[in-house]
Design a protein around this motif. Structure first.
Motif, PDB file in Angstrom:
ATOM      1  N   SER A  48       0.823  -1.208   0.000  1.00 48.83           N
ATOM      2  CA  SER A  48       0.000   0.000   0.000  1.00 48.83           C
ATOM      3  C   SER A  48       0.858   1.260   0.000  1.00 48.83           C
ATOM      4  O   SER A  48       0.593   2.208  -0.746  1.00 48.83           O
ATOM      5  N   GLN A  51       2.440   1.786  -3.411  1.00 45.41           N
ATOM      6  CA  GLN A  51       1.463   2.278  -4.383  1.00 45.41           C
ATOM      7  C   GLN A  51       1.129   3.746  -4.132  1.00 45.41           C
ATOM      8  O   GLN A  51       1.042   4.538  -5.069  1.00 45.41           O
ATOM      9  N   ASN A  52       0.945   4.106  -2.863  1.00 42.86           N
ATOM     10  CA  ASN A  52       0.654   5.506  -2.533  1.00 42.86           C
ATOM     11  C   ASN A  52       1.799   6.412  -2.968  1.00 42.86           C
ATOM     12  O   ASN A  52       1.572   7.483  -3.536  1.00 42.86           O
ATOM     13  N   THR A  55       1.860   6.801  -6.745  1.00 39.28           N
ATOM     14  CA  THR A  55       0.795   7.702  -7.171  1.00 39.28           C
ATOM     15  C   THR A  55       1.143   9.143  -6.853  1.00 39.28           C
ATOM     16  O   THR A  55       1.009  10.036  -7.705  1.00 39.28           O
ATOM     17  N   LEU A  56       1.586   9.407  -5.614  1.00 38.74           N
ATOM     18  CA  LEU A  56       1.916  10.779  -5.214  1.00 38.74           C
ATOM     19  C   LEU A  56       3.058  11.343  -6.044  1.00 38.74           C
ATOM     20  O   LEU A  56       3.018  12.500  -6.476  1.00 38.74           O
ATOM     21  N   VAL A 108      -5.373  14.361  -6.959  1.00 37.13           N
ATOM     22  CA  VAL A 108      -5.717  13.286  -6.030  1.00 37.13           C
ATOM     23  C   VAL A 108      -7.214  13.426  -5.765  1.00 37.13           C
ATOM     24  O   VAL A 108      -7.666  14.483  -5.330  1.00 37.13           O
ATOM     25  N   PRO A 113      -4.094  10.572   0.610  1.00 37.22           N
ATOM     26  CA  PRO A 113      -3.962   9.199   1.125  1.00 37.22           C
ATOM     27  C   PRO A 113      -3.255   9.144   2.480  1.00 37.22           C
ATOM     28  O   PRO A 113      -2.390   9.965   2.779  1.00 37.22           O
ATOM     29  N   ASN A 115      -0.791   7.329   5.251  1.00 41.46           N
ATOM     30  CA  ASN A 115       0.376   6.471   5.356  1.00 41.46           C
ATOM     31  C   ASN A 115      -0.093   5.211   6.091  1.00 41.46           C
ATOM     32  O   ASN A 115      -0.524   5.294   7.230  1.00 41.46           O
ATOM     33  N   ARG A 121      -2.668  11.249   7.463  1.00 38.08           N
ATOM     34  CA  ARG A 121      -2.775  11.862   6.142  1.00 38.08           C
ATOM     35  C   ARG A 121      -2.012  13.179   6.063  1.00 38.08           C
ATOM     36  O   ARG A 121      -1.966  13.812   5.024  1.00 38.08           O
ATOM     37  N   TRP A 140       3.504  12.034   5.885  1.00 36.82           N
ATOM     38  CA  TRP A 140       4.386  12.159   4.719  1.00 36.82           C
ATOM     39  C   TRP A 140       5.362  13.304   4.916  1.00 36.82           C
ATOM     40  O   TRP A 140       5.065  14.270   5.602  1.00 36.82           O
TER      41      TRP A 140
END
Length: 167
Positions: A48, A51-52, A55-56, A108, A113, A115, A121, A140
């Protein structure tokens, strides 16, 4: 001679030894099954977070391409601006507006998203090329100078031994 009759009673219930044997067997089963679930959870979190991050990083690059080479929240430490620039609409100058009111974005959909390791978030925006050490106080870490985003996990490592923050 007098014969003694031995009367056998029909016993009900289990003896202590039988109960102990069942408890030991259940303990052995639990010890072999539970680590498999723990590993699966860790693998899911790692997948996960990867993938996050992918994407970011992709949406940050898209934002940069559409905003004259500028990263979101360029040159600031404004975390709210960074998140708004990615989840709302913006113009070429980076001015934020409600979704659909500006030509670019949202990058987004919905909310930023979380963590998966600390379920946060929030983003810590650093106005420096060096992000620094992780501390688990936010989800993040993002450099508004370089556009680099990392997961903020001070103590966790991936299955391959690499630090999650370095992903």
């Amino acid at each position: 001679m007098h014969m003694h009759r031995i009367i056998k009673r029909k016993r009900s219930g289990f003896t202590l030894v039988e109960v102990l044997i069942v408890v030991v067997i259940l303990g052995i089963l639990a010890a072999t099954v539970l680590p498999q679930f723990t590993t699966a959870t860790g693998d899911a979190q790692e997948t996960s977070i990867r993938q996050n991050l992918q994407t970011l990083r992709s949406v940050i690059e898209t934002y940069k391409l559409q905003h004259n080479g500028n990263f979101p929240a360029k040159g600031t430490t404004d975390a709210a601006l960074f998140v708004d620039q990615l989840i709302k609409s913006t113009d070429a100058a980076g001015t934020v507006g409600d979704v659909g009111t500006k030509p670019f974005g949202p990058y987004v959909l919905g909310q930023f998203p979380a963590n998966p390791f600390n379920n946060l978030r929030t983003v810590k925006v650093i106005n420096s090329a060096t992000i620094g050490a992780a501390d688990d106080s936010t989800g993040w870490l993002y450099s508004s100078v370089t556009g680099v985003i990392k997961a903020n996990t001070a103590t966790l490592t991936a299955a391959d031994g690499t630090a999650i923050e370095a992903l």
